[in-house]
Enzyme design. Structure first.
Site, PDB file in Angstrom:
ATOM      1  N   ASP A  81      13.045 151.894  -3.852  1.00 36.39           N
ATOM      2  CA  ASP A  81      12.718 151.210  -5.104  1.00 36.39           C
ATOM      3  C   ASP A  81      13.823 150.193  -5.415  1.00 36.39           C
ATOM      4  O   ASP A  81      15.011 150.517  -5.308  1.00 36.39           O
ATOM      5  CB  ASP A  81      12.634 152.283  -6.209  1.00 36.39           C
ATOM      6  CG  ASP A  81      12.261 151.723  -7.565  1.00 36.39           C
ATOM      7  OD1 ASP A  81      11.538 150.723  -7.624  1.00 36.39           O
ATOM      8  OD2 ASP A  81      12.685 152.322  -8.575  1.00 36.39           O
ATOM      9  N   HIS A  82      13.454 148.983  -5.795  1.00 35.93           N
ATOM     10  CA  HIS A  82      14.415 147.919  -6.122  1.00 35.93           C
ATOM     11  C   HIS A  82      15.509 147.770  -5.066  1.00 35.93           C
ATOM     12  O   HIS A  82      16.695 147.885  -5.369  1.00 35.93           O
ATOM     13  CB  HIS A  82      15.073 148.158  -7.492  1.00 35.93           C
ATOM     14  CG  HIS A  82      14.143 147.880  -8.632  1.00 35.93           C
ATOM     15  ND1 HIS A  82      13.814 146.604  -9.037  1.00 35.93           N
ATOM     16  CD2 HIS A  82      13.465 148.721  -9.441  1.00 35.93           C
ATOM     17  CE1 HIS A  82      12.958 146.679 -10.049  1.00 35.93           C
ATOM     18  NE2 HIS A  82      12.720 147.935 -10.305  1.00 35.93           N
ATOM     19  N   ASP A 103      13.485 143.302  -4.276  1.00 32.42           N
ATOM     20  CA  ASP A 103      13.417 142.681  -5.600  1.00 32.42           C
ATOM     21  C   ASP A 103      14.335 141.468  -5.681  1.00 32.42           C
ATOM     22  O   ASP A 103      15.527 141.584  -5.908  1.00 32.42           O
ATOM     23  CB  ASP A 103      13.799 143.700  -6.674  1.00 32.42           C
ATOM     24  CG  ASP A 103      13.758 143.107  -8.077  1.00 32.42           C
ATOM     25  OD1 ASP A 103      13.328 141.943  -8.218  1.00 32.42           O
ATOM     26  OD2 ASP A 103      14.162 143.794  -9.019  1.00 32.42           O
ATOM     27  N   GLY A 213       8.594 150.353 -15.356  1.00 35.55           N
ATOM     28  CA  GLY A 213       8.781 150.716 -16.763  1.00 35.55           C
ATOM     29  C   GLY A 213       7.584 151.489 -17.244  1.00 35.55           C
ATOM     30  O   GLY A 213       7.098 151.301 -18.357  1.00 35.55           O
ATOM     31  N   GLY A 214       7.062 152.394 -16.392  1.00 36.59           N
ATOM     32  CA  GLY A 214       5.815 153.099 -16.682  1.00 36.59           C
ATOM     33  C   GLY A 214       5.959 154.313 -17.572  1.00 36.59           C
ATOM     34  O   GLY A 214       4.970 154.884 -17.992  1.00 36.59           O
ATOM     35  N   ASN A 234       5.514 153.193 -11.550  1.00 38.35           N
ATOM     36  CA  ASN A 234       6.866 153.727 -11.422  1.00 38.35           C
ATOM     37  C   ASN A 234       7.204 154.540 -12.666  1.00 38.35           C
ATOM     38  O   ASN A 234       7.004 154.083 -13.794  1.00 38.35           O
ATOM     39  CB  ASN A 234       7.874 152.584 -11.277  1.00 38.35           C
ATOM     40  CG  ASN A 234       7.894 152.023  -9.878  1.00 38.35           C
ATOM     41  OD1 ASN A 234       6.932 152.175  -9.124  1.00 38.35           O
ATOM     42  ND2 ASN A 234       8.987 151.383  -9.526  1.00 38.35           N
ATOM     43  N   TYR A 235       7.711 155.732 -12.433  1.00 37.39           N
ATOM     44  CA  TYR A 235       7.916 156.674 -13.523  1.00 37.39           C
ATOM     45  C   TYR A 235       9.195 157.450 -13.249  1.00 37.39           C
ATOM     46  O   TYR A 235       9.307 158.115 -12.223  1.00 37.39           O
ATOM     47  CB  TYR A 235       6.697 157.605 -13.558  1.00 37.39           C
ATOM     48  CG  TYR A 235       6.640 158.537 -14.736  1.00 37.39           C
ATOM     49  CD1 TYR A 235       5.870 158.233 -15.856  1.00 37.39           C
ATOM     50  CD2 TYR A 235       7.345 159.742 -14.740  1.00 37.39           C
ATOM     51  CE1 TYR A 235       5.798 159.094 -16.939  1.00 37.39           C
ATOM     52  CE2 TYR A 235       7.280 160.604 -15.820  1.00 37.39           C
ATOM     53  CZ  TYR A 235       6.496 160.274 -16.907  1.00 37.39           C
ATOM     54  OH  TYR A 235       6.429 161.117 -17.981  1.00 37.39           O
ATOM     55  N   TYR A 236      10.157 157.367 -14.163  1.00 33.06           N
ATOM     56  CA  TYR A 236      11.377 158.129 -13.941  1.00 33.06           C
ATOM     57  C   TYR A 236      12.026 158.673 -15.208  1.00 33.06           C
ATOM     58  O   TYR A 236      12.323 159.866 -15.284  1.00 33.06           O
ATOM     59  CB  TYR A 236      12.403 157.298 -13.158  1.00 33.06           C
ATOM     60  CG  TYR A 236      13.735 157.989 -13.046  1.00 33.06           C
ATOM     61  CD1 TYR A 236      13.856 159.190 -12.335  1.00 33.06           C
ATOM     62  CD2 TYR A 236      14.875 157.486 -13.664  1.00 33.06           C
ATOM     63  CE1 TYR A 236      15.057 159.859 -12.250  1.00 33.06           C
ATOM     64  CE2 TYR A 236      16.088 158.157 -13.577  1.00 33.06           C
ATOM     65  CZ  TYR A 236      16.174 159.333 -12.868  1.00 33.06           C
ATOM     66  OH  TYR A 236      17.362 160.001 -12.794  1.00 33.06           O
ATOM     67  N   THR A 237      12.247 157.793 -16.189  1.00 34.12           N
ATOM     68  CA  THR A 237      13.075 158.164 -17.341  1.00 34.12           C
ATOM     69  C   THR A 237      12.595 159.442 -18.028  1.00 34.12           C
ATOM     70  O   THR A 237      13.385 160.361 -18.274  1.00 34.12           O
ATOM     71  CB  THR A 237      13.100 157.005 -18.360  1.00 34.12           C
ATOM     72  OG1 THR A 237      13.494 155.823 -17.662  1.00 34.12           O
ATOM     73  CG2 THR A 237      14.086 157.279 -19.478  1.00 34.12           C
TER      74      THR A 237
HETATM   75 ZN   LIG Z   1      11.572 148.852 -11.669  1.00 32.40          ZN
END
Ligand SMILES: [Zn+2]
Length: 290
Positions: A81-82, A103, A213-214, A234-237
């Site tokens: 990712d990125h 990116d 920023g999902g 994309n899902y993380y926080t």
């Molecule tokens: Zn991102």
């Protein structure tokens, strides 16, 4: 089993759902993500962000992610990712990652095209997929987009449909992250989303699109975004916050404070992260698709 992004997103296109891409920063988060995918019969994207190298190196967690994917009963994409540089994308492909994101969205359009093409040629020759980014994902705290500390207005952050078409045709990317008002991190104010823009971009060029920023959107917003052409989210926080809350609850509930073992803390974190991944996969409607 290990799968490429291209394969998994092609099926998502046919079925009109999105596949969750969850960041893996530890063995525990990797286990939570893959175990949930197996329990729900869902494809999943297990990803490592270059920006998490202060937490763990790709050389340590990468082989663990690949092993989790290989022994899984469902398709698991192992994705960078990125990717911060062409070299780091090549390194991930060489390690066996089946997909990378390069990116260069903070760079001028022509540089983004040329550098992304370079990554696509390297990855495609080795059977890996590529995601790139055009437009900008905001960062919620400062209201500025990520990437080289540059800041953008909302209008500048939105991806232009005609530019997206040209970018995809010139780079041959497999998926494209687009800007339509989402932000990385925790939303401190309600995001101003232009969900119709996804449909406009999709009608200009029909490939799978990616939402960054999902975390933190409403179910209705996710469903509209998916209906309009988002195939990777994309899902993380909020996943990481869920793990933290699970650990806190365990510690509060534990009566014997002299018998707190690390493995039990890790287990409490895994259980809580699994519940959050399950909730996300059901909203993305990737459950039961295997
Ligand atoms: Zn991102």
């Amino acid at each position: 089993m290990l799968a490429t992004l291209k394969e998994v997103l092609e099926k998502a296109e046919q079925g009109n759902y999105a596949v969750g891409a969850f960041n893996c920063t530890s063995l525990e988060s990797g286990m939570a993500i893959v175990e949930t995918a197996e329990e729900l019969n869902s494809p999943v994207i297990l990803q490592y962000a270059d920006s998490h190298r202060h937490l763990i190196s790709i050389d340590v967690i990468g082989p663990i992610m690949l092993q989790l994917a290989k022994i899984a009963k469902v398709p698991v994409v192992v994705h960078l990712d990125h990717g911060a540089s062409i070299e780091s994308c090549r390194h991930a492909v060489d390690m066996g990652f089946t997909s990378v994101m390069y990116d260069a969205s903070a760079k001028p359009f022509e540089d983004n095209v040329a550098e992304t093409r370079n990554v696509v040629e390297y990855a495609h020759e080795r059977g890996a997929s590529v995601e790139a980014e055009l437009g900008h994902i905001l960062t919620s705290k400062a209201g500025a987009a990520e990437g080289n500390g540059k800041s953008y207005t909302r209008e500048e952050a939105y991806t232009d449909p005609e530019m997206a078409k040209e970018f995809i045709e010139r780079t041959n990317v497999d998926a494209l992250a687009i800007g339509f008002g989402t932000a990385h991190g925790i939303y401190t104010e309600k995001p101003v989303l232009d969900l119709n823009r996804i449909a406009l971009i999709k009608s200009a060029k029909d490939i799978p699109y990616v939402m960054h920023g999902g975390s933190g959107l409403s179910e209705e917003e996710y469903r509209t975004a998916i209906h309009n052409g988002i195939r990777k989210i994309n899902y993380y926080t909020y996943l990481s916050l869920a793990g933290g809350r699970g650990v806190m609850q365990y510690l509060e509930d534990k009566k014997d404070k002299d018998a707190i073992y690390f493995e039990d803390i890790a287990k409490a974190g895994i259980t809580a992260m699994k519940a959050d991944v399950k909730r996300a996969m059901k909203i993305f409607e990737s459950d039961g698709k295997i």
